[in-house]
Motif scaffolding. Structure first.
Motif, short mmCIF file in Angstrom:
data_model
loop_
_atom_site.label_atom_id
_atom_site.label_comp_id
_atom_site.label_asym_id
_atom_site.label_seq_id
_atom_site.Cartn_x
_atom_site.Cartn_y
_atom_site.Cartn_z
N THR A 26 15.86 12.35 91.63
CA THR A 26 17.03 13.10 91.17
C THR A 26 16.58 14.27 90.30
OG1 THR A 26 17.23 11.83 89.12
CG2 THR A 26 18.34 10.94 91.08
N PRO A 27 17.47 15.22 90.03
CA PRO A 27 17.19 16.20 88.97
C PRO A 27 17.03 15.48 87.63
CG PRO A 27 18.98 16.96 90.36
CD PRO A 27 18.72 15.54 90.76
N TRP A 68 9.29 21.92 82.20
CA TRP A 68 9.70 21.43 83.52
C TRP A 68 9.77 22.58 84.52
CZ3 TRP A 68 10.01 17.40 86.54
CH2 TRP A 68 10.88 17.39 87.64
N TRP A 121 6.88 19.95 91.24
CA TRP A 121 8.11 19.57 91.92
C TRP A 121 8.67 20.74 92.71
CZ3 TRP A 121 12.91 21.83 90.78
CH2 TRP A 121 12.97 22.60 89.60
N PRO A 144 12.42 21.94 94.65
CA PRO A 144 13.83 21.64 94.90
C PRO A 144 14.14 21.64 96.39
CG PRO A 144 13.60 23.92 94.19
CD PRO A 144 12.22 23.32 94.14
N GLU A 154 7.56 23.96 88.65
CA GLU A 154 8.20 24.18 89.94
C GLU A 154 7.30 25.01 90.85
OE1 GLU A 154 12.22 26.15 91.97
OE2 GLU A 154 12.02 26.06 89.77
N GLU A 173 19.36 16.91 94.58
CA GLU A 173 20.57 16.60 93.85
C GLU A 173 21.46 15.58 94.57
OE1 GLU A 173 23.24 20.37 95.52
OE2 GLU A 173 22.39 20.44 93.48
N VAL A 221 13.73 11.26 85.40
CA VAL A 221 14.30 11.37 86.74
C VAL A 221 14.45 9.95 87.28
CG1 VAL A 221 13.37 13.65 87.26
CG2 VAL A 221 12.02 11.60 87.81
N VAL A 232 12.71 17.19 94.47
CA VAL A 232 13.89 16.97 93.64
C VAL A 232 15.14 17.31 94.45
CG1 VAL A 232 15.10 17.62 91.52
CG2 VAL A 232 12.59 17.44 91.54
N ASN A 240 17.46 20.27 98.50
CA ASN A 240 18.76 19.61 98.36
C ASN A 240 19.40 19.32 99.72
OD1 ASN A 240 18.76 19.57 95.51
ND2 ASN A 240 19.27 21.74 95.49
#
Length: 665
Positions: free
Chosen positions: A155-156, A33, A206, A208, A37, A187, A162, A185, A210
């Motif tokens: 979601t994470p 995973w 993916w 991140p 990223e 949170e 997910v 992704v 947030n």
């Protein structure tokens, strides 16, 4: 196992040979995973020019990735596919040779098509696709709709999965048909229950991001300043619709902002179920208040079914890991066959215009687009097929600009989203028109009844000109509002519940049926002679009433105002010259005599007459009509009684409150 949308995905993370297994253990799975990223700067390099890209809707739109794509000038000929546009959509400002958009819903009023001058920059949004939301899965299966890339917000990961959170819609279908899946992704995305999860192995890259999810006002800030229908209009529509919703029913609402006017009034109901497209703030609060319990749903018992949500941050927190709310694909939540399995399904959809025969426009007026088909037609048909279901169309009687929304014919170019044969209930702030099984003449009269008074006379003349209704139709009720406040439930002497309400022009056929169910003796007592039929002119005069001068109250059984039999009538008719007091008359079907309906109708008419400052009422009764004589003689209203050639004439004084009866020879 994940089940839903006709997909079963079995995952055993300890099986090295399983095709969906990413690693034999959690450590390797996490490493794999992590290897996927990338940064926002890397996204554009993963996408080829000419790609067809699906992005989520509303709060589930991956705004940061979308912005990164627009900012990379190497990308060209990109087609964006979106269910419902909303929020920060920078690609709309781009030229069509860079980005164009295909949408299944076009929010004209919230800025996607603003003015003719601004329209050029959003030219690509002309690719609005009028298709039912439930059919998008089929379009993909049959390759009539192609997609290369799905960009999603999730979601994470948790245990190899997910969650699609608040934006399930058709996302799983698009993922299944995409060659590349890129996830933003976040949170802050709620982990939602139902078939809203996908395995991490289906995600290729993916990033991140947030950021807080966008609220409704952030998605469509124009809603806060855009002219809206007056609150009293919206509230009256809500009060009227709620009367059509019984306790323990399952409710369903379209995505038109107009239907949200109904939601606050649901608090008067008990143990409702929910199976709808969009979860809003009011709907989640109705869960917390115990109004929506889903106890009596015939499928998905104990759970609300939705496909998307947008609202406040509190709403998003409510959705997180909440087993009461299940997020399903639109191929399930909007499917007609699924809806038909839900008993007592009340589906409420908003309209732009409705013609006098019942044709409904929901996505366009003339050649301008104002929304989408979405699930409105499927909702109406599903509710029709539901045991005890009711399909309800709501529309204000006038547009924001003051034009009539009830029209003789839809403007040229307007799409008919719901056909006249599918329509049953149409609600305006004026009242309800029940059209199911009605003739064109009855439909016209019913729709004119709920049109704004400023336009009724014109609508009636148009209907007469085209011979939709008789040229002899009086049109007395067209100049005054129907007195909804006079509607009431009543329990008879033997405990039978009935509905009493003012008569309507559309009751003409009910009056005819009522007359032919009377015995010859009852006809004689009422009309002082034997009659074999009721002339059309009398039926029209009796049903089409000017409520400011005359009044007729009918009693209906069962107490369903739109699916019942006329069993009694009481009325007064004014003398046009004003030489004699208004004359009262009463009639009750033979099978219903002795239930106290004559007394009740007399009391109601006296109450109404007093409010209208009518000083005197009179009634002529045959000496043989012992039942009516008894009712009138026991009245507490002061009266004068005179007998003449077998006819007893009562003259009631409504200006005093004490009984002081006198009899003249």
């Amino acid at each position: 196992m994940i089940c839903g949308d006709n997909i079963d995905i079995n995952i055993n993370i300890d099986d090295k040979n399983h095709p969906h297994s990413s690693s034999p253990g959690k450590k390797n799975r996490d490493e794999e995973w992590s290897a996927k990223e990338i940064s926002l700067a890397d996204v554009a390099g993963k996408i080829s020019n000419g790609s067809k890209i699906y992005i989520g809707s509303c709060g589930a739109t991956a705004e940061s990735i979308l912005e990164a794509l627009v900012e990379d000038w190497k990308l060209a000929n990109i087609q964006i596919i979106q269910m419902i546009p909303g929020g920060n959509l920078p690609h709309l400002a781009e030229q069509m040779d860079r980005f164009r958009t295909s949408s299944f819903f076009s929010y004209t009023r919230t800025g996607f098509f603003k003015s003719d001058e601004e329209r050029g920059s959003a030219e690509g949004l002309k690719d609005y696709t009028p298709v039912s939301a439930a059919q998008i899965s089929r379009l993909l299966e049959e390759e009539k709709l192609e997609v290369d890339v799905s960009i999603i917000k999730v979601t994470p990961p948790h245990k190899g999965f997910v969650s699609l959170g608040i934006g399930v819609e058709a996302t799983r279908d698009f993922i299944r048909h995409s060659g590349l899946v890129i996830a933003e992704v976040n949170e802050n995305m709620p982990w939602t229950e139902g078939p809203s999860k996908i395995p991490v192995s289906e995600i290729d890259w993916w990033i991140p991001v947030n950021k807080p999810l966008l609220t409704t006002m952030e998605l469509w800030p124009e809603l806060a300043i855009y002219p809206n229908y007056p609150k009293q209009v919206r509230d009256q529509i809500g009060r009227t619709v709620v009367k059509l919703i019984p306790d323990r029913a399952t409710v369903r609402f379209g995505v038109s902002p107009l239907v949200f006017s109904v939601l606050p009034f649901l608090r008067a109901k008990r143990d409702l179920g929910l199976h709808t497209d969009l979860l809003s703030d009011t709907l989640y609060k109705l869960h917390e208040e115990g109004v929506i319990t889903n106890k009596y749903k015939t499928i998905d018992t104990g759970r609300s079914v939705v496909s998307q949500a947008h609202g406040s941050q509190e709403l998003y927190e409510f959705c997180d890991r909440n087993p009461v709310i299940e997020f399903h694909p639109v191929s399930y939540s909007c499917d007609v066959q699924t809806l038909a399995k839900i008993d007592n399904l009340i589906a409420v959809v908003g309209a732009l215009k409705v013609d006098v025969t019942g044709q409904v426009a929901t996505d366009s007026i003339a050649h301008k687009w104002y929304g989408g088909v979405w699930s409105d037609d499927d909702s109406i048909r599903g509710a029709k097929l539901s045991n005890g279901g009711k399909p309800v169309v709501v529309v204000p009687s006038r547009s924001i600009s003051g034009r009539s929304n009830i029209v003789f014919e839809l403007p040229p170019g307007t799409g008919v989203s719901i056909t006249r044969s599918d329509v049953e209930y149409v609600v305006t702030e004026i009242g309800v028109a029940y059209l199911y099984g009605k003739s064109i003449r009855e439909r016209c009269l019913a729709m004119i009844d709920i049109a704004h008074p400023d336009f009724r006379e014109e609508l009636l003349e148009q209907a007469k000109e085209k011979r939709y209704v008789s040229s002899s139709q009086p049109g007395r009720s067209s100049s005054i509002l129907y007195p909804t406040h006079l509607e009431a439930l009543h329990t008879t002497k033997t405990g039978k519940e009935v509905l009493i309400r003012p008569i309507k022009a559309v009751d003409e056929d009910g009056l005819r049926n009522f007359f032919h169910k009377l015995s010859n003796h009852s006809v004689y007592l009422r009309y002082f002679r034997i009659m074999k039929s009721m002339p059309q002119r009398i039926l029209q005069k009796t049903a089409d009433v000017d409520y400011s001068n005359d009044m007729a109250m009918v009693v209906l059984s069962p107490p369903d105002a739109y699916n019942s039999e006329l069993i009694a009538i009481g009325q007064w008719v004014s003398d046009p010259r004003g030489l004699v007091p208004p004359e009262m008359a009463f009639q009750v079907l033979d099978d219903w005599q002795g239930e106290g309906l004559g007394t009740y109708l007399f009391q109601k008419l006296v109450e109404i007459a007093k409010v209208q400052d009518i000083p005197t009422l009179k009634a002529d009764v045959l000496n043989d009509n012992k039942g009516m004589l008894q009712i009138l003689e026991k009245s507490t209203v002061p009266f004068m009684r005179r007998s003449d050639f077998g006819v007893v004439t009562f003259t009631f004084d409504l200006t005093t409150s004490t009984a002081d009866s006198k009899e003249k020879p």
